[in-house]
Design a protein around this motif. Structure first.
Motif, PDB file in Angstrom:
ATOM      1  N   TYR A  69       0.932   3.860  -3.063  1.00  0.00           N
ATOM      2  CA  TYR A  69       0.456   5.202  -2.720  1.00  0.00           C
ATOM      3  C   TYR A  69       1.528   6.243  -3.047  1.00  0.00           C
ATOM      4  CZ  TYR A  69      -2.506   8.227   0.133  1.00  0.00           C
ATOM      5  OH  TYR A  69      -3.349   9.190   0.566  1.00  0.00           O
ATOM      6  N   LYS A  87       0.836  -1.193   0.000  1.00  0.00           N
ATOM      7  CA  LYS A  87       0.000   0.000   0.000  1.00  0.00           C
ATOM      8  C   LYS A  87       0.876   1.250   0.000  1.00  0.00           C
ATOM      9  CE  LYS A  87      -3.852   1.873   2.632  1.00  0.00           C
ATOM     10  NZ  LYS A  87      -4.632   1.734   3.854  1.00  0.00           N
ATOM     11  N   VAL A 113      -8.980   5.925   0.312  1.00  0.00           N
ATOM     12  CA  VAL A 113      -7.841   5.237  -0.297  1.00  0.00           C
ATOM     13  C   VAL A 113      -8.221   3.795  -0.635  1.00  0.00           C
ATOM     14  CG1 VAL A 113      -5.466   4.531   0.044  1.00  0.00           C
ATOM     15  CG2 VAL A 113      -6.271   6.653   1.021  1.00  0.00           C
TER      16      VAL A 113
END
Lengths: 177, 524, 644, 107
Positions: B175, B171, C592
Motif C-alpha cells: 500500500y 499489505k 483496498v
C-alpha cells in the motif's frame, strides 16, 4: 538491360517467395530441398543483381551447401518418423497472421509513402557530417581494412563447431535435473 | 563543533546495526540488547548536543554537509547530491526520533523473545532511514530514505508480530509503496520540468522551490496531489488508513510505538517540506482540503475508536485523531496553527507511543486484547496504571500536559485563519471541539475497561504466567506487575509530556524562526 | 496592615504553588514506607489551607480599604504566533470573597476528610488529590484572564475525576467518575471554543502584544468593544459558550446527571462537588463574565429559562427520592437553577450571596449526611433510618439548623432567599415571583422530609458506629459561618461584589413575612405527612405518594431523563459509531481488498498465457509489435489528415 | 508501369519485407523445431538483403554493404549450427522435436 534486370529480379523474387511452400510440406526432406536450392539460390541471384557477386557466391555456397549438409545431419541424428507435419493451426496462429499482415502493411505503407526515405535522408545528412560512421569507425578502428574480420569469423565458426560437437556428443547428466 | 557531524548522526545507527550483524559480535542476547540500548542512549545524547549548539535564530540550514564519493557529488551528471542539513523543524523531529528509538530499544527487553540479533539491527537501520528523511536536502535522497524505511518495517512487523502479521505487513508495504510511486512520479515530473525551465538539472529542494512559480497552476496542482498521496498514506489521512491501522495493531509493541510515533511525523514533515515549501500558491488554494481531512481524521477516527473492542485498535485510532489536529493546524496557514501542528506532531509521537506501551504491557501480561476479557488490572499493576494515566490525560488534552497546548494552539490557529468563508472555519472548529469530547470518551473507555472495576479472577495471581511457543514459563515480575525497563519507558514519556506542558516555549522556540520563514514564503 | 496584605497579594504566585508543593511533599511522605505519617499529611494540607485563609482575609482587607480595588500579577507563559498567554493572579472583590469562602470550606472539609479516610489504605492518595484540587481551584479563582480560567477549569475537572474515582475498584464509582469527567468535558469544550473566539477578536482588534480582550481586569471594555464590533449573532454565540461551560459545572438541566451519580464518591468529595465546585468554577465564571451577558437579552433569557427548568424540575424530583445523597444532589441542581434565574433577572449581588450561602449550607448538609451514613454502616436509603435524634442529638440539631437555613428559614439562607425574592418582586415579575416561591416551598418540603424521616419517628434497628470527632467538629464551624454570613452581607459582601449598572434592593418586611409563612406551611405539611397519623393527610399521602401515581413516578424516576440520555447514547451515538466501523471495515477497507483481488485475478489470467510454448510467446510479442506499429501509423495518418 | 519495371531500391526493400514476414510466420507456425530455426535464418537473410540494398542504392562509399551482409550471413549460419547442436541435445532428452510438446517453461 533494363528489361533483362527486371525479368531477372522478378524471377528471383518469385523463386524466393515460393520458398513459402517449404514450410507447408509435411516432409522435412522436401522442404529442406526447396529451401536450400530455391531460396538461397534466389537470394544469391539477387545479390548478383545488386553487383555484390562475392556476397552472392558466398550466400549460395553457405546457404545451399552448408545448410543442406547441416540439415541432413540433423535429420539423421534426430530420426523421427511420424508427425513431421509442417504447420499447426491454432488461434494464436491466426492472431499472428493477422498481426504479421498488419506489420507488413504498415511497413509497406512506410516504404511506399517515402516515409523511410525521409528517415534515410536524415540519416545520410547526419552521416555526411561524420557523426554516425558506425560501420567504418568500428571496422577501421578495431579491425582495420576488414582483413581481420574474416579471421575472427573463422575463429568464431571454429569455436562454434567445437561447441556444437561437445553439446551433441557429451551425454547430458540426467540426474542433475 | 567538529564533533557534531550530521553524517555520523545519520549513519552511525546503520553502522551499529552492521556491527551487531557481523560475525565478530558475540551471539549473546543480553550483550546484543545492552549494546543496542547503550547505543540508543548515546545517540540520543549526541543528538541533544546538536540542540545545544543549535542557533535558534538561524533561519537557514544548520550543520549542512555533503556526502561525496571519490571527490565528486553523488550523482553528479543528474545534479543529485547527497547533501544533509537541519533546520529547526528537522532538528525537533530528529530529536523526537532519536528519543523514541531509545525508548523502543529499552522497551524491547520484555517484548522481544526471539531473533535478537536481527531485531536490534533492523531497528537501528530503521533509525537511519528516519533520520535520513528528516535531514535530506535533496528530493532523491529523501526518496531513498523514504523507501528504505519499508524494508525494516516489513520484517519488524511480519517476524515479531501476531499470527496474521505477515499478511498485514505485506499489505502495509504494498500500500505504502504504491502511494510512494505516485510521490516518485510527482518528484520526477517536478525534477524534469524544472530542468526544462531553468536548464539546470538539480534535485536540491531549495533550488527547486525557486523555479516553481513559473509552472502552470494546474501542473503544480498535479504534482502537489501526487506528493500529498504519498504523504497521506504515511500519516495516514483517513481514507488511506486501513493498511496502516492493521499493521500497527498486529506489530509487536516497540514496533507499533515507532510506527505510530514517527511515521505520522514523517508524513507531515513531507507535507511541510514539499507541499508547503515547493507549492505555496497551490497550498494556499487547497488548504481547506487539508482542514477537512484533519476534521475527518478526528471525528471518524474517534467514532472508529469508540466502536472497537480491541485495546490496541483503540490506541491506533487514537493516533489518527491526534494527527488530525496537526493537519488542522497545517491547513489553517497561520503562524499559530503551524507551530501548533509541529508541536502536536512531537507530542502525538510521545503520547501515542506511550499509549501503545501501556496496551503492550497489558497485553503481554494478560495475553488478550479484548476489553471484555480485561478489567480490574489496577490492583495487579498499579504502577502501570499511574504512569498510564499521565499519558492518557496527555492524550485527552488536560492542561499542563503538552496535549492541551497543542490542541489549544491548533484550534485557535484554525480560528485565526484567513481562509474564506468564515463560516467554514467556524464550523470546522466546532466539529473538532466535539472531536475533543469524543477523544476523551474513548480514551477513558479504554482505561476504565482495562484498569477499573473488580479484578477478574485470572489476574489475581501474584506472578503472572504466560507461555511462548507452547512452553509454559512463569515470570515473576519484580514489582507490581511491571518490569523496571517498562517503568523507565513510561515514566520518561510521562515526564516529557508534562515537561512540555508546563514549559511549552522550550520546544516552540527551537523551530519558531524556521516556521516564520516557511510561512513568509507561503505569503509570496 | 494594608502594606502586609499588599505584600501578600503581590506574592500570590507562591499562594498558587503552595498546594502543589504540599502535594509533592505528601507523595514523598507516602513513598517512604515506614516513616510515612498520616498526621504529617494532614498537618501539611491544613497548613496550606490555613495560609490560604490568611491570604484571603488579607485580600479581603486589601480590597475593602485599598484605593485601587484590584491587584494583578502576570507572567508570560505561552508565546507563539499571535498568541500571548500569561498566567497570573487577579485579586479583586469577587475573587477575594470566593477565595475566602473556598479556603475556609476547604480547611473544614480537610479536617472532616481526615476523620473520614483515617482507616483507609489509600489515605495519602486522597490528600494528594485534595491538595491538587486546592491548587487548581486556587488558580481558577485567582485567574487573571480567560485562558488561565480554561486551563484551571479543565485541571479541576481532572482532579475531581480522581477524587470521585477514589474507590476505583467499585465499578459504580469509577463509572460515575468517567461520567462526571465526560459531561464536564462538554462544558470544557464549549468554554474553550468561546475563549478561542475571544482570542480571534483579540488578535483582530489589537496588534498589541497582549491579548487585551481576554484579561479580566478590563472586561467592561471588552464587552463594549465586542458589542460594537461584531454582529448580534456572533456576540450571542461568544457569550453563550461560557454559559454552557458553567451549566455543566453547575449541573444544570441537560447536564445534571453527573452530580447525581457522583454521590458514589466519599462524602467530603461529594461536599466539595456540590458546595465548592459550582461556586468556584461555574458561578465564578458567570459572575466574572456578567458584563458580557448584560449586553445581550437573549443570554439573560437563556439563563432564566435554564435556571427555571432546573430549579423546578430538580426540586420536584428531590421531593420523592429515598437516597439521601441523591436528594442533596438534586437539591444542589435545583438551588443552582435559582442562582441562574437570579443572574438572568439581574440580581447580581443577590445571586452571588445566594451562591455562597448555598455552598456553605450544602457542604454542611452533605457532611452531616456523611456522618450519619458513616455511623449507619454506609446505608444510604432513608427508608431504613429513623429516630436518630435519641442517639445523636448534636448531629440532629445541626442537620435541623442546616436544613432550616438552606430552605430559607434561618441564618444566611434567610438573607439569601429574601434577596432573591426582593429582586423578583421589585421588578414586577409576578410569574417569576410565584415560581421562585414554589421552588422555596418544595425545597423546604424535601429538606424537612429528610429530617423527619431520619431523625424523628421510630428508631431503626441498625446498630450505630462511632464517628470520629474530626468529622463532627467542622459541622459546628459551618453553622457558625452560616450565622456569621447573615450579618456581614451589607458591610462586606455588598461592597465587594456588585455590578455598577444594577442597583441593589432589599425586601420589605411584609415580603419577608409572606416568604416565612409559605416556608412554614411547607414544614407543617411535611410534618403532618410524615410525623402524625392525621387522617386527611394520610389520605393524601396514599393518593399522591403512591408508586402507581404518574406524578410520583415522574418525580421518582427524574422525568426519565436518564433513560432518554441512555437511549440517545446507546441507540444513537454507539449505533453511529458501529455504522462508521462497518463502513470502515467493509467499504473503505473493501476497496483496498478489491483492488488487491483484481490484481490477483488479472495476474492469474496473465499467468494462463504463460503456457510454456515458445511460439505463443513470440505470437504475443508480434501482436504487441503490430499494435505499436498500427498506433504509430495511425498517429502519423491522423497528423497528415489534420494537416500538421 | 515504369514503377514496376524500373527496378529500384524499393523493390528490394519490399522483397526483403515479404521474406521477413514469411520467416516470422514460419517461426510462429512451424511445428518442427528444425524448420523454426530455418525460418529464423530466413529472417536474418532478409535483413541482410535489406541492408545490402540500402548500401548499394543510398551511400555505396560510406556504408560498406558487403562486409555487413557477409557478417549477417555468417552469423546466420552460426546460429543454425548452434541451434542444431541444441536441437540434438533437446532431442536426446525429449525424444521428439515437436514445439507443441516442449513446454518446460510453463508458468
Amino acid at each position: 538491360m533494363e528489361t533483362l534486370t527486371t525479368v531477372f529480379f522478378y524471377l528471383m523474387s518469385i523463386l524466393a517467395i515460393s520458398a513459402l511452400f517449404g514450410m507447408i510440406f509435411s516432409s522435412l526432406k522436401k522442404s529442406i530441398l526447396i529451401w536450400a536450392f530455391i531460396l538461397f539460390c534466389a537470394l544469391g541471384g539477387i545479390y548478383f543483381l545488386l553487383n555484390m557477386s562475392f556476397v552472392g557466391a558466398f550466400q549460395i555456397l553457405v546457404g545451399a551447401a552448408g545448410t543442406l549438409c547441416l540439415v541432413a545431419f540433423l535429420m539423421f541424428l534426430t530420426p523421427e518418423k511420424i508427425n513431421r507435419a509442417g504447420v499447426c493451426f491454432k488461434a494464436r496462429i491466426f492472431i499472428s497472421i493477422f498481426s504479421i499482415l498488419l506489420i507488413f502493411l504498415s511497413l509497406l505503407w512506410a516504404i511506399v509513402d517515402n516515409y523511410l526515405a525521409s528517415v534515410l535522408d536524415f540519416i545520410i545528412t547526419i552521416n555526411k557530417n561524420g557523426l554516425l560512421n558506425v560501420v567504418d569507425t568500428i571496422g577501421e578502428s578495431i579491425i582495420g581494412n576488414y582483413a581481420v574480420v574474416f579471421e575472427v569469423t573463422a575463429v568464431v565458426i571454429l569455436l562454434v563447431i567445437v561447441g556444437t560437437a561437445m553439446v551433441g556428443v557429451f551425454k547430458r547428466n540426467e540426474e542433475s535435473r | 563543533m567538529n564533533i557534531l557531524s550530521i553524517l555520523a548522526l545519520i549513519f552511525s545507527p546503520a553502522i551499529a546495526a552492521l556491527l551487531i550483524l557481523s560475525p565478530v559480535f558475540p551471539n549473546n542476547e543480553i550483550k546484543i540488547r545492552r549494546f543496542a540500548k547503550t547505543f540508543g542512549i548515546l545517540h540520543f545524547i549526541y543528538s541533544m548536543l546538536f540542540l545545544l549548539f543549535f542557533n535558534p535564530t538561524n533561519f537557514g540550514w544548520s550543520y549542512q554537509k555533503e556526502l561525496t564519493f571519490l571527490n565528486t557529488s553523488w550523482l553528479k551528471t543528474l545534479g543529485v547530491t547527497a547533501t544533509f542539513g537541519m533546520d529547526g523543524i528537522s532538528l525537533v523531529f530528529v530529536l523526537l526520533t532519536s528519543f523514541l528509538i531509545m525508548i523502543a530499544l529499552v522497551a524491547s527487553k520484555s517484548m522481544i523473545r526471539t531473533k535478537h540479533r536481527i531485531y536490534y539491527s533492523l531497528v537501528l537501520v530503521l533509525e537511519t532511514a528516519f533520520l535520513g528523511v528528516f535531514c535530506a536536502k535533496d528530493i532523491f535522497l529523501f526518496l531513498l530514505f523514504w523507501e528504505l524505511q519499508l524494508i525494516p518495517i516489513y520484517f519488524l512487523v511480519s517476524q515479531w508480530g501476531d499470527k496474521t502479521s505477515s499478511y498485514s505487513a505485506m499489505k502495509y508495504v504494498v500500500y505504502t509503496f504504491v502511494a510512494s510511486m505516485f510521490m516518485f512520479l510527482g518528484m520526477l515530473v517536478l525534477y524534469f520540468y524544472s530542468f526544462s525551465i531553468s536548464g539546470v538539472l538539480t534535485g536540491d529542494i531549495e533550488s527547486l522551490s525557486m523555479s516553481e512559480s513559473v509552472f502552470a497552476l494546474w501542473f503544480q496542482a498535479f504534482i502537489f496531489f501526487c506528493l500529498l498521496l504519498g504523504f497521506a498514506v504515511k500519516i495516514p489521512i483517513i481514507p488511506f488508513h486501513t493498511a496502516v491501522a492493521k499493521a500497527q495493531v498486529e506489530a509487536v509493541t516497540p514496533v507499533s510505538m515507532l510506527m505510530a510515533g514517527v511515521l505520522p511525523v514523517i508524513g507531515e514533515y513531507g507535507i511541510i517540506r514539499f507541499n508547503m515549501g515547493l507549492f505555496p500558491e497551490v497550498f494556499n488554494y487547497f488548504a481547506p482540503i487539508l482542514i477537512i481531512f484533519g476534521v475527518v481524521n478526528i471525528i471518524y477516527g474517534a467514532c472508529l475508536a469508540l466502536a472497537q473492542t480491541d485495546i490496541k485498535k483503540i490506541t491506533a485510532y487514537a493516533g489518527f485523531v491526534q494527527t488530525g489536529f496537526a493537519l488542522i493546524g497545517l491547513g489553517a496557514l497561520t503562524e499559530l496553527g503551524f507551530n501548533g501542528a509541529v508541536f502536536q506532531l512531537v507530542i502525538a509521537g510521545l503520547i501515542i507511543s506511550g499509549l501503545f506501551m501501556v496496551t503492550g504491557v497489558v497485553y503481554l501480561r494478560t495475553k488478550t486484547r479484548e476489553v471484555s476479557a480485561l478489567g480490574g488490572l489496577s490492583q495487579v499493576m498499579p504502577i502501570c496504571m499511574c504512569l498510564g494515566f499521565i499519558i492518557c490525560f496527555g492524550a485527552v488534552g488536560v492542561p499542563f500536559t503538552a496535549g492541551f497546548i497543542a490542541k489549544f494552539m491548533n484550534l485557535s490557529g484554525l480560528i485565526l485563519s484567513d481562509i474564506e468563508p468564515q463560516k467554514f472555519i467556524v464550523s470546522m472548529a466546532v466539529v473538532s471541539a466535539i472531536g475533543l469530547v469524543l477523544n476523551a470518551c474513548y480514551i477513558l473507555y479504554l482505561f476504565h475497561k482495562t484498569f477499573f472495576g473488580s479484578v477478574l479472577s485470572q489476574f489475581k495471581a501474584e506472578s503472572v504466567q504466560y507461555d511462548e511457543d507452547g512452553n509454559e514459563i512463569t515470570v515473576v515480575y519484580p514489582k507490581r506487575g511491571i518490569t523496571k525497563s517498562e517503568i523507565i519507558v513510561l515514566s520518561l514519556l510521562g515526564i516529557a509530556i508534562i515537561l512540555f506542558g508546563i514549559f511549552p516555549n522550550a520546544l516552540l522556540d527551537i523551530f519558531q524562526v524556521t516556521s516564520d520563514v516557511i510561512l513568509d514564503f507561503m505569503k509570496v | 496592615m494594608l502594606e502586609v496584605s499588599g505584600f501578600l497579594i503581590n506574592s500570590s504566585f507562591a499562594m498558587l504553588l503552595l498546594p502543589l508543593w504540599v502535594a509533592v511533599m505528601i507523595i514523598l511522605n507516602a513513598a517512604v514506607p515506614f516513616v510515612s505519617s498520616r498526621k504529617l499529611t494532614l498537618n501539611l494540607s491544613l497548613g496550606v489551607s490555613l495560609i490560604g485563609i490568611i491570604f484571603s482575609v488579607c485580600a479581603l482587607y486589601f480590597c475593602l480599604f485599598s484605593q485601587n480595588a484590584a491587584a494583578e500579577n502576570n507572567l508570560l507563559w505561552l508565546n507563539t504566533g499571535d498568541l500571548r498567554v500569561s498566567l497570573g493572579t487577579l485579586v479583586d472583590g469577587l475573587s477575594a470573597v470566593i477565595m475566602l469562602f473556598f479556603s475556609v470550606i476547604f480547611f473544614l472539609v480537610q479536617v472532616y476528610s481526615y476523620g473520614y479516610v483515617k482507616e483507609e489504605k489509600n489515605f495519602h492518595r486522597f490528600f494528594i488529590f485534595l491538595n491538587l484540587l486546592n491548587f487548581s481551584l486556587t488558580g481558577l479563582i485567582l485567574s487573571s484572564n480567560l485562558v488561565q480560567t480554561v486551563i484551571f477549569w479543565e485541571l479541576s475537572g481532572v482532579f475531581v475525576y480522581f477524587l470521585i474515582n477514589y474507590w476505583y475498584t467499585k465499578k459504580s464509582a469509577s463509572d460515575a467518575a468517567k461520567k462526571t469527567y465526560l459531561i464536564n468535558k462538554i462544558g470544557d469544550a464549549a468554554l474553550l471554543l468561546g475563549v478561542i473566539g475571544l482570542i480571534y477578536f483579540s488578535v483582530i482588534f489589537s496588534s498589541a502584544e497582549n491579548m487585551i480582550l481576554l484579561s479580566y481586569s478590563n472586561l467592561q471594555f471588552t464587552a463594549e468593544t465586542l458589542y460594537s464590533m461584531v454582529s448580534g449573532k456572533t456576540f450571542l454565540i461568544i457569550a453563550m459558550l461560557p454559559v454552557f461551560g458553567a451549566m455543566t459545572k453547575c449541573a444544570q438541566f441537560p447536564f445534571h446527571s453527573w452530580v447525581v451519580d457522583a454521590t458514589e464518591a466519599p462524602a467530603p468529595v461529594n461536599a466539595i462537588l456540590q458546595g465548592v465546585i459550582p461556586v468556584a468554577t461555574g458561578g465564578l465564571l458567570l459572575m466574572r463574565l456578567y458584563p458580557l451577558f448584560v449586553l445581550s437579552t437573549e443570554v439573560l433569557a437563556w439563563l432564566k429559562i435554564v435556571g427555571c427548568i432546573s430549579a423546578l424540575v430538580f426540586a420536584y424530583v428531590a421531593m420523592s427520592q429515598n437516597n439521601i445523597k441523591k436528594i442533596f444532589a438534586y437539591s444542589t441542581a435545583s438551588q443552582l437553577g435559582l442562582f441562574f434565574v437570579a443572574l438572568g433577572i439581574g440580581a447580581y449581588t443577590g445571586a452571588g450571596y445566594f451562591l455562597i450561602s448555598h455552598g456553605v449550607l450544602k457542604v454542611l448538609l452533605v457532611l452531616t449526611a456523611g456522618v450519619v451514613v458513616c455511623s449507619m454502616d454506609n446505608e444510604n436509603d432513608i427508608k431504613y433510618w429513623g429516630g436518630l435524634r435519641q442517639s445523636m442529638p448534636g448531629v440532629a440539631l445541626i442537620f435541623l439548623l442546616g436544613s432550616g437555613a438552606l430552605s430559607g428559614l434561618l441564618f444566611s439562607g434567610f438573607c439569601a432567599n429574601t434577596l432573591l425574592l426582593a429582586n423578583f418582586y421589585l421588578q414586577d415579575n409576578f410569574i417569576w415571583t410565584v415560581v421562585i416561591l414554589f421552588v422555596f416551598f418544595m425545597s423546604a418540603y424535601y429538606l424537612f422530609r429528610v429530617y423527619f424521616l431520619v431523625f424523628e419517628g421510630e428508631k431503626s434497628k441498625i446498630e450505630l458506629k462511632k464517628v470520629s470527632n474530626y468529622m463532627k467538629c467542622p459541622l459546628c464551624f459551618l453553622v457558625v459561618i452560616s450565622i456569621a454570613m447573615a450579618f456581614c452581607y451589607k458591610k462586606v459582601f455588598a461592597s465587594l461584589v456588585y455590578f455598577v449598572s444594577l442597583e441593589q434592593v432589599s425586601l420589605s418586611d411584609g415580603g419577608k413575612v409572606v416568604m416565612l409563612f409559605i416556608l412554614l406551611c411547607a414544614v407543617y405539611i411535611t410534618f403532618r405527612l410524615y410525623m402524625s397519623p392525621y387522617s386527611k393527610f394520610m389520605l393524601i399521602k396514599e393518593r399522591v405518594l403512591n408508586k402507581e401515581n404518574l406524578l410520583y413516578k415522574l418525580s421518582y424516576n427524574c422525568f426519565y431523563i436518564e433513560e432518554v440520555n441512555k437511549f440517545l447514547l446507546d441507540k444513537f451515538l454507539m449505533k453511529f459509531c458501529r455504522f462508521v466501523d462497518f463502513i470502515d471495515k467493509y467499504i473503505v477497507n473493501g476497496v483496498v481488498v478489491i483492488l488487491g483481488l483484481t490484481t490477483r485475478v488479472f495476474s492469474y489470467l496473465v499467468s494462463k498465457l504463460q503456457n510454456g510454448n515458445v511460439q505463443s510467446y513470440l505470437a504475443y510479442s508480434v501482436f504487441i509489435l503490430a499494435a505499436i506499429m498500427v498506433v504509430i501509423v495511425g498517429i502519423y495518418l491522423l497528423g497528415s489528415l489534420v494537416g500538421v | 508501369m515504369s514503377v514496376i519495371f524500373n527496378i529500384g531500391l524499393y523493390h528490394y526493400l519490399i522483397l526483403a519485407l515479404i521474406l521477413f514476414c514469411i520467416g516470422l510466420w514460419g517461426v510462429i507456425a512451424c511445428k518442427d523445431l528444425i524448420k523454426v530455426f530455418l525460418c529464423v535464418n530466413l529472417m536474418m537473410f532478409s535483413a541482410a538483403l535489406n541492408y545490402s540494398a540500402y548500401a548499394v542504392y543510398v551511400d555505396p562509399e560510406k556504408i560498406n554493404g558487403v562486409v555487413v551482409a557477409i557478417f549477417i550471413i555468417v552469423f546466420g549460419i552460426i546460429n543454425l549450427v548452434v541451434s542444431a547442436a541444441l536441437l540434438i541435445s533437446v532431442f536426446k532428452y525429449k525424444k521428439n522435436l515437436d514445439v507443441e510438446k516442449i513446454t518446460d517453461i510453463k508458468g
